[in-house]
Design a protein around this motif. Structure first.
Motif, PDB file in Angstrom:
ATOM      1  N   ASN A 164     -35.502   1.753 -79.713  1.00  0.00           N
ATOM      2  CA  ASN A 164     -36.793   1.128 -79.424  1.00  0.00           C
ATOM      3  C   ASN A 164     -36.859  -0.281 -80.019  1.00  0.00           C
ATOM      4  O   ASN A 164     -37.348  -1.222 -79.376  1.00  0.00           O
ATOM      5  N   PHE A 165     -36.354  -0.439 -81.237  1.00  0.00           N
ATOM      6  CA  PHE A 165     -36.335  -1.746 -81.899  1.00  0.00           C
ATOM      7  C   PHE A 165     -35.529  -2.750 -81.078  1.00  0.00           C
ATOM      8  O   PHE A 165     -35.962  -3.881 -80.838  1.00  0.00           O
ATOM      9  N   MET A 166     -34.347  -2.334 -80.615  1.00  0.00           N
ATOM     10  CA  MET A 166     -33.484  -3.230 -79.846  1.00  0.00           C
ATOM     11  C   MET A 166     -34.060  -3.506 -78.454  1.00  0.00           C
ATOM     12  O   MET A 166     -33.856  -4.578 -77.898  1.00  0.00           O
ATOM     13  N   SER A 167     -34.785  -2.550 -77.905  1.00  0.00           N
ATOM     14  CA  SER A 167     -35.430  -2.767 -76.607  1.00  0.00           C
ATOM     15  C   SER A 167     -36.450  -3.896 -76.702  1.00  0.00           C
ATOM     16  O   SER A 167     -36.519  -4.767 -75.826  1.00  0.00           O
ATOM     17  N   ASN A 168     -37.236  -3.923 -77.783  1.00  0.00           N
ATOM     18  CA  ASN A 168     -38.221  -4.984 -77.974  1.00  0.00           C
ATOM     19  C   ASN A 168     -37.549  -6.341 -78.185  1.00  0.00           C
ATOM     20  O   ASN A 168     -38.004  -7.368 -77.661  1.00  0.00           O
ATOM     21  N   LEU A 169     -36.453  -6.350 -78.948  1.00  0.00           N
ATOM     22  CA  LEU A 169     -35.719  -7.599 -79.169  1.00  0.00           C
ATOM     23  C   LEU A 169     -35.099  -8.104 -77.875  1.00  0.00           C
ATOM     24  O   LEU A 169     -35.159  -9.301 -77.564  1.00  0.00           O
ATOM     25  N   ALA A 170     -34.489  -7.193 -77.113  1.00  0.00           N
ATOM     26  CA  ALA A 170     -33.861  -7.584 -75.843  1.00  0.00           C
ATOM     27  C   ALA A 170     -34.898  -8.161 -74.893  1.00  0.00           C
ATOM     28  O   ALA A 170     -34.634  -9.142 -74.186  1.00  0.00           O
ATOM     29  N   ALA A 171     -36.088  -7.568 -74.868  1.00  0.00           N
ATOM     30  CA  ALA A 171     -37.149  -8.059 -73.984  1.00  0.00           C
ATOM     31  C   ALA A 171     -37.502  -9.499 -74.323  1.00  0.00           C
ATOM     32  O   ALA A 171     -37.660 -10.342 -73.437  1.00  0.00           O
ATOM     33  N   VAL A 296     -26.133  -2.907 -76.846  1.00  0.00           N
ATOM     34  CA  VAL A 296     -26.183  -3.401 -78.229  1.00  0.00           C
ATOM     35  C   VAL A 296     -26.320  -2.233 -79.202  1.00  0.00           C
ATOM     36  O   VAL A 296     -25.615  -2.159 -80.220  1.00  0.00           O
ATOM     37  N   THR A 297     -27.224  -1.300 -78.916  1.00  0.00           N
ATOM     38  CA  THR A 297     -27.470  -0.186 -79.833  1.00  0.00           C
ATOM     39  C   THR A 297     -26.241   0.699 -79.972  1.00  0.00           C
ATOM     40  O   THR A 297     -25.839   1.049 -81.095  1.00  0.00           O
ATOM     41  N   SER A 298     -25.633   1.070 -78.865  1.00  0.00           N
ATOM     42  CA  SER A 298     -24.450   1.940 -78.935  1.00  0.00           C
ATOM     43  C   SER A 298     -23.304   1.247 -79.666  1.00  0.00           C
ATOM     44  O   SER A 298     -22.581   1.874 -80.448  1.00  0.00           O
ATOM     45  N   THR A 299     -23.138  -0.070 -79.445  1.00  0.00           N
ATOM     46  CA  THR A 299     -22.076  -0.803 -80.143  1.00  0.00           C
ATOM     47  C   THR A 299     -22.372  -0.906 -81.635  1.00  0.00           C
ATOM     48  O   THR A 299     -21.460  -0.768 -82.467  1.00  0.00           O
ATOM     49  N   LEU A 300     -23.637  -1.117 -81.996  1.00  0.00           N
ATOM     50  CA  LEU A 300     -24.003  -1.160 -83.418  1.00  0.00           C
ATOM     51  C   LEU A 300     -23.750   0.181 -84.097  1.00  0.00           C
ATOM     52  O   LEU A 300     -23.272   0.226 -85.232  1.00  0.00           O
ATOM     53  N   PHE A 301     -24.065   1.272 -83.420  1.00  0.00           N
ATOM     54  CA  PHE A 301     -23.766   2.592 -83.971  1.00  0.00           C
ATOM     55  C   PHE A 301     -22.265   2.715 -84.249  1.00  0.00           C
ATOM     56  O   PHE A 301     -21.850   3.224 -85.292  1.00  0.00           O
ATOM     57  N   GLN A 302     -21.457   2.251 -83.304  1.00  0.00           N
ATOM     58  CA  GLN A 302     -20.006   2.356 -83.444  1.00  0.00           C
ATOM     59  C   GLN A 302     -19.501   1.483 -84.601  1.00  0.00           C
ATOM     60  O   GLN A 302     -18.671   1.909 -85.408  1.00  0.00           O
ATOM     61  N   ILE A 303     -20.011   0.245 -84.674  1.00  0.00           N
ATOM     62  CA  ILE A 303     -19.603  -0.661 -85.752  1.00  0.00           C
ATOM     63  C   ILE A 303     -20.025  -0.108 -87.107  1.00  0.00           C
ATOM     64  O   ILE A 303     -19.249  -0.101 -88.075  1.00  0.00           O
ATOM     65  N   ALA A 304     -21.273   0.358 -87.206  1.00  0.00           N
ATOM     66  CA  ALA A 304     -21.796   0.849 -88.483  1.00  0.00           C
ATOM     67  C   ALA A 304     -21.061   2.098 -88.954  1.00  0.00           C
ATOM     68  O   ALA A 304     -20.941   2.333 -90.161  1.00  0.00           O
ATOM     69  N   SER A 305     -20.566   2.896 -88.025  1.00  0.00           N
ATOM     70  CA  SER A 305     -19.837   4.110 -88.398  1.00  0.00           C
ATOM     71  C   SER A 305     -18.363   3.826 -88.689  1.00  0.00           C
ATOM     72  O   SER A 305     -17.671   4.677 -89.247  1.00  0.00           O
ATOM     73  N   GLN A 306     -17.881   2.617 -88.320  1.00  0.00           N
ATOM     74  CA  GLN A 306     -16.497   2.219 -88.599  1.00  0.00           C
ATOM     75  C   GLN A 306     -16.474   0.784 -89.139  1.00  0.00           C
ATOM     76  O   GLN A 306     -15.938  -0.133 -88.512  1.00  0.00           O
ATOM     77  N   PRO A 307     -17.052   0.570 -90.328  1.00  0.00           N
ATOM     78  CA  PRO A 307     -17.205  -0.790 -90.867  1.00  0.00           C
ATOM     79  C   PRO A 307     -15.880  -1.476 -91.198  1.00  0.00           C
ATOM     80  O   PRO A 307     -15.868  -2.678 -91.457  1.00  0.00           O
ATOM     81  N   GLU A 308     -14.783  -0.737 -91.173  1.00  0.00           N
ATOM     82  CA  GLU A 308     -13.488  -1.351 -91.461  1.00  0.00           C
ATOM     83  C   GLU A 308     -13.084  -2.393 -90.420  1.00  0.00           C
ATOM     84  O   GLU A 308     -12.186  -3.218 -90.653  1.00  0.00           O
ATOM     85  N   GLY A 472     -29.474  15.931 -67.838  1.00  0.00           N
ATOM     86  CA  GLY A 472     -28.948  15.684 -66.501  1.00  0.00           C
ATOM     87  C   GLY A 472     -27.862  14.624 -66.586  1.00  0.00           C
ATOM     88  O   GLY A 472     -26.972  14.694 -67.433  1.00  0.00           O
ATOM     89  N   THR A 473     -27.942  13.621 -65.733  1.00  0.00           N
ATOM     90  CA  THR A 473     -26.929  12.569 -65.732  1.00  0.00           C
ATOM     91  C   THR A 473     -27.270  11.418 -66.672  1.00  0.00           C
ATOM     92  O   THR A 473     -26.508  10.459 -66.778  1.00  0.00           O
ATOM     93  N   SER A 474     -28.411  11.501 -67.357  1.00  0.00           N
ATOM     94  CA  SER A 474     -28.850  10.412 -68.234  1.00  0.00           C
ATOM     95  C   SER A 474     -28.424  10.665 -69.678  1.00  0.00           C
ATOM     96  O   SER A 474     -28.506  11.798 -70.173  1.00  0.00           O
ATOM     97  N   THR A 475     -27.972   9.608 -70.338  1.00  0.00           N
ATOM     98  CA  THR A 475     -27.595   9.672 -71.747  1.00  0.00           C
ATOM     99  C   THR A 475     -28.614   8.895 -72.567  1.00  0.00           C
ATOM    100  O   THR A 475     -28.908   7.733 -72.272  1.00  0.00           O
ATOM    101  N   ILE A 476     -29.160   9.548 -73.593  1.00  0.00           N
ATOM    102  CA  ILE A 476     -30.196   8.938 -74.435  1.00  0.00           C
ATOM    103  C   ILE A 476     -29.634   8.764 -75.837  1.00  0.00           C
ATOM    104  O   ILE A 476     -29.145   9.719 -76.449  1.00  0.00           O
ATOM    105  N   LEU A 477     -29.689   7.534 -76.352  1.00  0.00           N
ATOM    106  CA  LEU A 477     -29.182   7.254 -77.691  1.00  0.00           C
ATOM    107  C   LEU A 477     -30.118   7.827 -78.751  1.00  0.00           C
ATOM    108  O   LEU A 477     -31.327   7.902 -78.556  1.00  0.00           O
TER     109      LEU A 477
END
Length: 493
Positions: A164-171, A296-308, A472-477
């Protein structure tokens, strides 16, 4: 005699209809099924698909080239693998319509109104493709302001509900380009466009559960489109009228070259109204906000979980901007960041299916499968990304998979995030490739680059990657995942 002749004609007509229906029945039921085919039992499969579509599609992908799965209101047909994806993409539009499938999928008639004129595509091609270098300074400026105003300072701060935070920033960032400042910073305007993106999904969820004969009645009662259009008109009518007036002033030296001007031009050339321009603003916001914020959100999750990997990404970004600053060329040369984003989308699988197409005429695929008219066909996107015959070590996250491929001779542009192929369908492919993907990629990469140069990032809790929710076919972060940010002492801008 006339009576008997008439009776025979009716009987022959009924027989013809029966044969046609039987042929369609035989055609759809000759397609292999994952789950049950029988009318009542198929609802069991539909509810299973609603809960775990990924497992059902992966099962079908492993066993067939083409298969079908029951949903609550129709059969969904999936094609499997790059060759079949390419075949689906190349079907003529009068045989399998991408546009009609998308319009039906999101109930566009009730979400955006009956399509008066298509103004969005000409405007995207005009400003967000051909004139993209002119847009970049505005994106960079607004992202800089966003970080100064909204992000934490020199101590660790935990942010929750990141989607939700990133959605507001992207807007705010994309609307700096769509409608300009200061409107892009107006809280009520931003609330309108972000809320409406959610309202489109609500419309779909509601109408999916409504029997087909009642959809028009319920769809026309939903209030969100009229309310959003009314609020947008309050903010934009004066600016749109100004652009329309300036279109006829050929000698005007300060004529703006922005998205509203391109929409006004498209409306004038096609006879569109003020209403069609406002609808186009809603449509382009729906697409841009969703794509940018989710990526952006999915990539941030990935970066934050692998900070190396953060230090490697920072070096890649600094090397790119050292020579010429923030330009299209420098952003395109951030090969490792580009690869990390692309691999994240492959790895997390942002959608189960893609390339939706509504079959208008019976299609026979190369494997002999016959799909009758009226059926919706999709490419099994997420399953393709985990296919070991398509991607080496497909079940392993390899952040620089694509940048390494780009280093091979003749491959420098083929494996970019914006590059589409039958193996990589995030932005569609071929004639169905998203024209706005270049703008979306620029926004995503500049935002992440600024963030990594200015902030340290780590995942809260046990540090693991949060699980997505699939309906269904939708993926929710995940909205519950916690990510921590801290401004770096010697941050680069």
């Amino acid at each position: 005699m006339d009576y008997y002749a008439h009776t025979v004609q009716i009987a022959l007509f009924a027989l013809l209809v029966a044969l046609i229906l039987r042929r369609r029945w035989d055609s759809i039921h000759s397609i292999p099924t994952i789950g049950y085919s029988l009318p009542l039992l198929s609802y069991h499969s539909a509810f299973k698909f609603l809960r775990n579509a990924r497992q059902s599609v992966e099962e079908g992908y492993a066993r067939h080239k083409v298969f079908k799965i029951a949903t609550l209101d129709r059969w969904m047909v999936f094609v499997c693998g790059p060759e079949m994806n390419d075949e689906l993409c190349k079907l003529p539009e009068d045989v399998a319509s991408f546009e009609e499938a998308v319009q039906e999928w999101i109930y566009a008639e009730y979400s955006f109104g009956a399509p008066e004129y298509n103004l969005t595509i000409p405007a995207i091609h005009g400003l967000l493709v051909r004139n993209l270098p002119d847009v970049i300074p505005h994106v960079v400026d607004e992202i800089g302001l966003v970080f100064e105003e909204l992000f934490p300072q020199e101590y660790w701060v935990e942010l929750t509900n990141l989607p939700n935070f990133m959605s507001n920033l992207a807007a705010r960032i994309v609307n700096r380009v769509f409608v300009g400042a200061p409107i892009c910073r107006e809280p009520e305007y931003l609330r309108t466009v972000t809320t409406y993106a959610t309202d489109v999904i609500k419309t779909k969820v509601i109408l999916d559960l409504i029997p087909k004969p009642l959809k028009p009645l319920i769809g026309n009662m939903l209030p969100w489109r009229a309310r959003a259009t009314r609020l947008l008109k309050h903010y934009l009518s004066a600016d749109i009228a100004d652009r329309q007036m300036r279109l006829d002033e050929s000698s005007c030296k300060d004529k703006p070259d922005d998205f509203l001007m391109w929409l006004a031009k498209a409306a004038r050339d096609s006879g569109g109204s003020m209403e069609s321009i406002l609808t186009s603003i809603l449509m382009v916001n729906f697409a841009a906000i969703h794509t940018s914020s989710v990526t952006v959100t999915s990539t941030l999750f990935q970066i934050a979980s692998q900070p190396e990997y953060i230090a490697i990404l920072r070096e890649d970004i600094l090397d790119a901007i050292k020579a010429e600053g923030w330009t299209r060329g420098s952003v395109n040369s951030m090969g490792k960041l580009d690869s990390f984003i692309k691999e994240t989308q492959r790895w997390q699988g942002s959608g189960i299916g893609t390339l939706p197409s509504q079959v208008l005429k019976t299609v026979t695929f190369s494997d002999g499968t016959i799909v009758p008219a009226g059926v919706h066909v999709h490419a099994a996107q997420a399953a393709t990304y985990r296919d070991s015959t398509v991607y080496e070590d497909a079940d392993t996250f390899k952040p620089f998979r694509f940048s390494e491929k780009r280093e091979q001779t003749g491959q420098s542009t083929r494996h970019q995030f914006v590059s589409t192929s039958p193996e990589y369908l995030i932005f569609g492919h071929g004639k169905h490739a998203c024209p706005g993907r270049f703008f979306a990629a620029i926004v995503i990469k500049i935002f992440l680059a600024h963030l990594l140069l200015r902030y340290d990032v780590k995942m809260g809790g046990d540090g693991s990657l949060p699980e997505n929710v699939t309906i269904g076919t939708s993926t929710i972060l995940s909205s519950k995942a916690k990510v921590l940010f801290r401004r770096r002492q010697f941050a680069h801008a």
